[in-house]
Design a protein around this motif. Structure first.
Motif, mmCIF file in Angstrom:
data_model
loop_
_atom_site.group_PDB
_atom_site.id
_atom_site.type_symbol
_atom_site.label_atom_id
_atom_site.label_comp_id
_atom_site.label_asym_id
_atom_site.label_seq_id
_atom_site.Cartn_x
_atom_site.Cartn_y
_atom_site.Cartn_z
ATOM 1 N N CYS A 24 -2.219 -6.195 5.403
ATOM 2 C CA CYS A 24 -2.453 -4.759 5.203
ATOM 3 C C CYS A 24 -3.574 -4.275 6.107
ATOM 4 O O CYS A 24 -3.499 -3.203 6.715
ATOM 5 N N PHE A 25 -4.610 -5.098 6.191
ATOM 6 C CA PHE A 25 -5.768 -4.775 7.013
ATOM 7 C C PHE A 25 -5.365 -4.663 8.480
ATOM 8 O O PHE A 25 -5.711 -3.704 9.180
ATOM 9 N N VAL A 26 -4.585 -5.652 8.921
ATOM 10 C CA VAL A 26 -4.140 -5.668 10.311
ATOM 11 C C VAL A 26 -3.214 -4.480 10.593
ATOM 12 O O VAL A 26 -3.267 -3.882 11.668
ATOM 13 N N LEU A 27 -2.414 -4.137 9.578
ATOM 14 C CA LEU A 27 -1.498 -2.996 9.745
ATOM 15 C C LEU A 27 -2.283 -1.741 10.077
ATOM 16 O O LEU A 27 -1.959 -1.008 11.025
ATOM 17 N N THR A 73 -0.068 4.761 -2.866
ATOM 18 C CA THR A 73 0.465 5.182 -1.569
ATOM 19 C C THR A 73 -0.075 6.554 -1.228
ATOM 20 O O THR A 73 -0.579 6.799 -0.118
ATOM 21 N N LEU A 74 0.006 7.473 -2.204
ATOM 22 C CA LEU A 74 -0.526 8.816 -2.013
ATOM 23 C C LEU A 74 -2.009 8.769 -1.689
ATOM 24 O O LEU A 74 -2.490 9.469 -0.799
ATOM 25 N N PHE A 75 -2.702 7.910 -2.432
ATOM 26 C CA PHE A 75 -4.141 7.787 -2.265
ATOM 27 C C PHE A 75 -4.490 7.359 -0.840
ATOM 28 O O PHE A 75 -5.360 7.952 -0.187
ATOM 29 N N GLY A 76 -3.766 6.352 -0.353
ATOM 30 C CA GLY A 76 -4.006 5.876 1.009
ATOM 31 C C GLY A 76 -3.778 6.973 2.029
ATOM 32 O O GLY A 76 -4.582 7.185 2.943
ATOM 33 N N ALA A 192 0.739 4.313 7.724
ATOM 34 C CA ALA A 192 0.129 2.987 7.775
ATOM 35 C C ALA A 192 -0.870 2.836 6.632
ATOM 36 O O ALA A 192 -0.891 1.809 5.945
ATOM 37 N N TRP A 193 -1.681 3.865 6.412
ATOM 38 C CA TRP A 193 -2.665 3.793 5.328
ATOM 39 C C TRP A 193 -1.965 3.756 3.976
ATOM 40 O O TRP A 193 -2.388 3.023 3.080
ATOM 41 N N MET A 198 -0.623 0.580 -0.726
ATOM 42 C CA MET A 198 0.384 0.188 -1.713
ATOM 43 C C MET A 198 0.475 -1.330 -1.820
ATOM 44 O O MET A 198 0.438 -1.891 -2.912
ATOM 45 N N VAL A 199 0.583 -1.980 -0.669
ATOM 46 C CA VAL A 199 0.758 -3.430 -0.696
ATOM 47 C C VAL A 199 -0.502 -4.108 -1.234
ATOM 48 O O VAL A 199 -0.431 -5.090 -1.975
ATOM 49 N N SER A 200 -1.668 -3.530 -0.876
ATOM 50 C CA SER A 200 -2.906 -4.085 -1.432
ATOM 51 C C SER A 200 -2.899 -4.004 -2.945
ATOM 52 O O SER A 200 -3.413 -4.895 -3.628
ATOM 53 N N THR A 201 -2.313 -2.912 -3.463
ATOM 54 C CA THR A 201 -2.251 -2.761 -4.909
ATOM 55 C C THR A 201 -1.474 -3.901 -5.546
ATOM 56 O O THR A 201 -1.868 -4.418 -6.588
#
Lengths: 295, 357
Positions: A24-27, A73-76, A192-193, A198-201
Motif C-alpha cells: 500500500c505504501f509503495v502504491l 476508501t473515502l477517507f483516503g 491510489a490513496w 482500504m487495503v491497509s484497513t
C-alpha cells in the motif's frame, strides 16, 4: 527446534501483513511520489472504525468489515484531496512533514476517541487454532495469510488487466506523458490513496482480530520503511518480499536473542540496522529501479 | 523556501561588505541589542514559570537552529534530531559523573561527541538523498533510542542519570534565575555563530547544495563534505541544547527523546521558516507556547459545557498532540515559508508605508 519453526511461521504470517502494508505504501509512493508516514494510521483508523461498528453498533462482522472498507476508501481519497493536493510541486520535505503531521494528528485523535487501552474484537471464528505441520496455529493467522494472498492477487490483477491499473502504471512511469495521453492524474492520485487506505484497513482489522485494537497498530506503518527499502521503494513486488523478509528477520532475531544472546529488544531494532546497511550498500533495494545519476 | 533570498525592490548593494553584513540596517542591530538587554533584565522581573519557559525556548531553540541548518539551509531531511538531543544530554551528564570534568567543559564536549555521532549517521547522506535520507535518519532515531534503553553504563537505565548543576568559579547556577543567563549566553553565541556561518563560503556552499546539488558540484563544492558537515553541525547544536537541558533538569531519563520530539523539532523549523535563522527561534517560541496556551485555554473553559462535552481535563494530552499535528499541516498548506516570512512581510509593510509598492 520446535520454537524455531513456530517463530518462522509467525514471521511468515506477520511478514505477509507487513508486505501488504508495504505494498500500500509503495502504491502511494509510485503513483504520487509521496512517502506516507501516516500509513500506520490507516490501519489504526480502519481497525477502530470496524471495532466500533461491531461492538457498539452490533453489526455482523461481514457488514461492519465492508462498511469500514468503504469508509476508509473515502477517507483516503479525502486526505489526498484536502491535504496532499495543495502540496503538489512543493519540496520533498514539506510533503513528508505533512504526512508526519497527519500521523501525529490521527494517532492522538484515535486515542482521544477510543482510549489508550487495547480493545479485543468480538469472536469471529468458532475454531481458535488449526494444526499445521503438527504445530497449533491460530485460525486468525491462517485467515490473515489467506487474506494477504488474496490482496496480493487482487493487486496483480488490477495492475495487469484493468484500465485504471494501466493508467496508474502509466502515471507512475511518467506523469507528464500520462497526462498528455488523457489520463486524469488527479484521479489516479486520489484513487491510489483510496485503495491504499482500504487495503491497509484489511491489514488493520486482521491485526486487530489477533491482538486487539490499540494505538500500537500504527507501529506497522513504521515497519513499512525497512520492508519497502529492502524490497526497493518503487516496486510493489519488492514491498511484498521486503515485508516477508522483515517479518522473518524479526522473528529470527527474536529467536537468537532469546536462545543465545539475551540482549533484549533485538526484535524491534534489527530491521532498522539491516535497513541502514541496505541504504549504504544497495539503496535501491532488491527490486527497485536503479536510478543512476552521472555528472 | 523560495523567498528566503527575497529583497524588496530598490535594495541595491554596491559592495560585498554590505551584502554580507550580519545586520542589514542599524535599526535591526539596535533591535537585537535591545532584545538581548531586555532578556538580560528578565530574571529581575519575571517569575519562575516565565523563566522556565524562556530557558526551554533557549535550549530547544539551539537544537532547532541546528536542525534548520540541516533541513532549511542544506536541504537534508532528518527525522532523528531528538536522538541527537538526547545523546548530548546523556554525554554531558556521563562526562561529568565519570570523569569529573567540570560542567562548564562538559557542555561543549557533549556537543563535539554528538557531532561525531551525527557525522557517522550523516555518512549515508553522502550517498543518498531526499526520501531515502529521511528513512535513514528514522533508523538513526530508533537505533539511538534503543541504545539509550540498553546501555545502563551510559544512561543509568530506567531510573535515568543525574546531571550536576552548572558551576563556574565555585558559583553554582542551580536556580532558574541564574541558569537563565547560562542558557541565554549559549543561545546568543549559537545564533551568532550560525549567522556568521551563513555569511561564509561554507554557509553559501550549504545553500548551493540545497538549491541545486548538480550545479553546486560543478562549481567545485564537495557534496560529500558539505552534506556530512551539515549533519555534524546540526548534531553539534543538538548536543549543546541537550546538554543544557540535562543540567537544567538535573536528571535525564531515556524516554523523552522519542520520535514525537523529533517531529516537534521539525515542526519548530517549519513553523519558524525553513532556511531562516530568526525563524528557528520564532518557531521554538511558538512550539513552546502552544501547549501552555492550550493549558490556559483548558483552565479557562473548565466547568463550562465545552469542558464536560469534550472531557478536556483528561484529554488535554491528546489535544496537544493533535494541535501539533494540525499546526504542522496548516502551516505547510497555508504558510509554507513560516513565521519568518510573515515577519519579513510586516517589515516590508512598514518600510513602504503608506504606499504598498
Amino acid at each position: 527446534m520446535n520454537l524455531f519453526i513456530q517463530l518462522m511461521i509467525n514471521g511468515l504470517i506477520v511478514g505477509a501483513l507487513y508486505g501488504v502494508v508495504a505494498m500500500c505504501f509503495v502504491l502511494i509512493y509510485k503513483a504520487s511520489q509521496v512517502v506516507n508516514f501516516a500509513q500506520g494510521e490507516f490501519l489504526l483508523i480502519g481497525a477502530w472504525v470496524c471495532w466500533w461498528l461491531l461492538t457498539k453498533q452490533h453489526l455482523p462482522f461481514i457488514w461492519g468489515f465492508l462498511i469500514s472498507l468503504a469508509f476508509m476508501t473515502l477517507f483516503g481519497v479525502l486526505i489526498q484531496i484536502v491535504v496532499l493536493r495543495p502540496l503538489i510541486g512543493e519540496p520533498v520535505i514539506s510533503v513528508i512533514m505533512v504526512t508526519v503531521g497527519l500521523s501525529i494528528f490521527f494517532q492522538a485523535l484515535m486515542k482521544w476517541m477510543f482510549g489508550v487501552f487495547a480493545q479485543p474484537f468480538p469472536k469471529i471464528f468458532a475454531v481458535t487454532s488449526v494444526n499445521i505441520l503438527g504445530l497449533p496455529v491460530q485460525s486468525v493467522y491462517v485467515m490473515s495469510l489467506g487474506v494477504s494472498l488474496l490482496i496480493m492477487l487482487g493487486f496483480g490483477y488490477f495492475f495487469k488487466f484493468t484500465r485504471m491499473g494501466l493508467a496508474m502504471r502509466a502515471t507512475a512511469y511518467n506523469q507528464t506523458v500520462a497526462a498528455s495521453l488523457g489520463i486524469s492524474v488527479k484521479q489516479v492520485f486520489a484513487l491510489a490513496w483510496g485503495i491504499s487506505a482500504m487495503v491497509s484497513t484489511v491489514a488493520g482489522v486482521v491485526v486487530g482480530v489477533v491482538n486487539g485494537v490499540s494505538s500500537g497498530l500504527s507501529g506497522y506503518g513504521l515497519k513499512v520503511f525497512p520492508a519497502s527499502i529492502l524490497g526497493g521503494l518503487d516496486s510493489i513486488i519488492g514491498g511484498l518480499v521486503g515485508g516477508i523478509l522483515v517479518g522473518l528477520m524479526e522473528n529470527l532475531a527474536n529467536f537468537f536473542d532469546s536462545q543465545y544472546l539475551h540482549w533484549g529488544n533485538l526484535y524491534d531494532v534489527v530491521p532498522y540496522y539491516v535497513m541502514i546497511v541496505i541504504l549504504m550498500v544497495k539503496p535501491y533495494g532488491l527490486f527497485g529501479t536503479e536510478d543512476i545519476e552521472r555528472v | 523556501m523560495s523567498s528566503v533570498g527575497m529583497r524588496p525592490c530598490g535594495d541595491y548593494k554596491t559592495d560585498y561588505g554590505r551584502d554580507q553584513t550580519i545586520f542589514e540596517t542599524t535599526t535591526a542591530r539596535n533591535f537585537v541589542i535591545a532584545g538581548i538587554v531586555l532578556a538580560c533584565l528578565m530574571p529581575l522581573v519575571a517569575d519562575r514559570y516565565v523563566l522556565s519557559l524562556m530557558i526551554q525556548i533557549g535550549y530547544l531553540g539551539i537544537a532547532a537552529l541546528g536542525l534548520n541548518i540541516l533541513v532549511g539551509f542544506t536541504g537534508q531531511i532528518s527525522i532523528g534530531h531528538a536522538a541527537f538531543f538526547g545523546f548530548g544530554a546523556f554525554t554531558s551528564a556521563y562526562l561529568n559523573n565519570h570523569f569529573a570534568i567540570p560542567v562548564f567543559f562538559c557542555i561543549p564536549l557533549a556537543g563535539l561527541a554528538t557531532a561525531v555521532v551525527g557525522f557517522a549517521f550523516g555518512l549515508p547522506a553522502a550517498r543518498i538523498k531526499g526520501l531515502y535520507l529521511a528513512i535513514a535518519t528514522l533508523a538513526a532515531q530508533y537505533i539511538l533510542e534503543d541504545f539509550f534503553a540498553r546501555s545502563y553504563w551510559f544512561t543509568g537505565g530506567p531510573s535515568g542519570s543525574i546531571a550536576q548543576p552548572f558551576t563556574l568559579f565555585g558559583f553554582s547556577f542551580d536556580s532558574d534565575r541564574s541558569y537563565f543567563y547560562v542558557v541565554l549566553a549559549y543561545t546568543i553565541v549559537a545564533y551568532l555563530l550560525a549567522t556568521n556561518l551563513m555569511r561564509s563560503r561554507d554557509g553559501r556552499a550549504l545553500v548551493a547544495v540545497r538549491d541545486h546539488y548538480l550545479s553546486a558540484e560543478m562549481m567545485g563544492i564537495n557534496l560529500t563534505k558539505y552534506r556530512t558537515l551539515s549533519f555534524a553541525i546540526a548534531a553539534f547544536l543538538a548536543g549543546i541544547g541537550g546538554a543544557l537541558y540535562a543540567h537544567y533538569l538535573s536528571v535525564v531519563s531515556s524516554e523523552g527523546f522519542n520520535l514525537l520530539l523529533s517531529v516537534q523539532f521539525l515542526a519548530m523549523v517549519i513553523i519558524g521558516g525553513l532556511g531562516s535563522i530568526l525563524g528557528s527561534l520564532l518557531g521554538t517560541v511558538f512550539m513552546v507556547l502552544l501547549p501552555e496556551a492550550m493549558d490556559a485555554g483548558t483552565r479557562a473553559l473548565s466547568g463550562t459545557w465545552i469542558d464536560t462535552a469534550l472531557g478536556l481535563k483528561d484529554n488535554v494530552v491528546f489535544l496537544r498532540d493533535m494541535a501539533i499535528g494540525a499546526v504542522i499541516i496548516g502551516f505547510l498548506i497555508f504558510e509554507p515559508d513560516g513565521l519568518a516570512h510573515r515577519w519579513r512581510q510586516i517589515k516590508a509593510y512598514w518600510k513602504l508605508y503608506p504606499f504598498s509598492y
